[in-house]
Design an enzyme around this catalytic site. Structure first.
Site, short mmCIF file in Angstrom:
data_model
loop_
_atom_site.label_atom_id
_atom_site.label_comp_id
_atom_site.label_asym_id
_atom_site.label_seq_id
_atom_site.Cartn_x
_atom_site.Cartn_y
_atom_site.Cartn_z
N ASP A 196 -18.64 37.95 -13.40
CA ASP A 196 -19.44 37.54 -14.54
C ASP A 196 -19.21 38.58 -15.65
O ASP A 196 -18.64 39.66 -15.41
CB ASP A 196 -20.91 37.48 -14.13
N ASP A 236 -21.66 38.95 -19.00
CA ASP A 236 -22.93 39.45 -19.53
C ASP A 236 -23.72 40.13 -18.41
O ASP A 236 -24.00 39.53 -17.38
CB ASP A 236 -23.76 38.30 -20.11
N ASP A 278 -24.69 39.56 -11.88
CA ASP A 278 -25.99 40.22 -12.02
C ASP A 278 -27.16 39.27 -11.81
O ASP A 278 -28.32 39.69 -11.94
CB ASP A 278 -26.11 40.86 -13.40
#
Length: 263
Positions: free
Chosen positions: A17, A19, A213
């Site tokens: 990922d 962000d 995250d």
């Protein structure tokens, strides 16, 4: 949980990922340069696979270049591209009313989807700073008239330099509530996007790891697709938040810089 970190380092492929993993806004996160250098030095297959639909792969490449990371554009795949591919496969020559940024609009154009605010086949929603009440009213009206509701991803929130902000699902929710229709979410944890990522890497699921995250998108996507799921605490999720879920990541790390680090 991290006692077998060497097994993680032996994986051939890494889907990451962006962000909250690579950056917050325009700020690179600690350990990222070391992680990227390790991926390249060890000849790992890697893909930055983001649920954000705002930017094209070229824009993402240039964003990282401004932060000092030189990465080929072939290493990026977005929910905008996945959404465009899905819509084009479902209905060739489709038309859509789009609430989204240029990255989404451009991907749809490239896939042959034309813009239509009168009688579109689809209403397609992604993240955008131009979201307003008038766009909600228009989308609600078109869905009520029969347009099918598609969303690029199911993230409720996302990390930024200024803290946690609303993301795609939060923007789609008023349209769903007003129409009684549920959107079809294309991005993670939808296996469509994950399988595309694995094909781009050229590896099997057991040879790869998913680094993210978010428990509700990244981690569950990794688990359900058969990858080792790596949760980093540099974005939306705290260690305590993990207890709210019935599933567990294979690894919990402070950030991606922990992966190449040999203790």
């Amino acid at each position: 949980m991290n006692e077998n970190l060497e097994l993680l380092r032996e994986k051939r492929g890494f889907i990451c990922d962006m962000d909250g993993v690579i950056y917050h806004g325009n700020r690179l996160l600690p350990g990222v340069p070391e992680f990227v250098d390790w991926l390249q030095r060890e000849n790992k297959s890697f893909l930055f696979l983001t649920n954000s639909s705002e930017r094209s792969p070229l824009e993402l490449q240039q964003k990282l270049a401004r932060m000092g990371l030189e990465i080929g554009v072939e290493h990026f795949y977005t929910s905008a591209l996945a959404t465009a591919k899905f819509v084009a496969s479902q209905k060739p020559d489709a038309s859509a009313y789009v609430i989204g940024a240029p990255g989404l609009v451009g991907a749809l154009y490239e896939a042959g989807v034309v813009m239509n605010d009168v009688d579109p086949d689809y209403v397609i929603c992604g993240e955008t700073s131009n979201y307003n009440y008038q766009t909600i009213l228009k989308a609600v009206s078109l869905v009520q008239k029969g347009a099918r509701l598609i969303a690029t991803n199911s993230d409720l929130t996302g990390p930024s330099e200024d803290g946690i902000i609303p993301a795609c699902r939060a923007l789609v929710a008023p349209i769903e509530l007003a129409t009684g229709r549920c959107a079809y979410y294309v991005g993670k944890p939808n296996p469509l996007m994950m399988r595309t990522g694995l094909r781009m890497l050229g590896v099997h699921s057991h040879e790869a790891a998913m680094v993210g995250d978010r428990m509700d998108t990244d981690i569950v996507a990794g688990i359900e697709t058969g990858l080792d799921a790596v949760l980093v605490l540099s974005g939306c999720t705290t260690r305590g938040d993990v207890e709210n879920y019935a599933y567990r990541p294979h690894y919990i790390l402070n950030g991606v810089g922990d992966i190449p680090r040999v203790d």
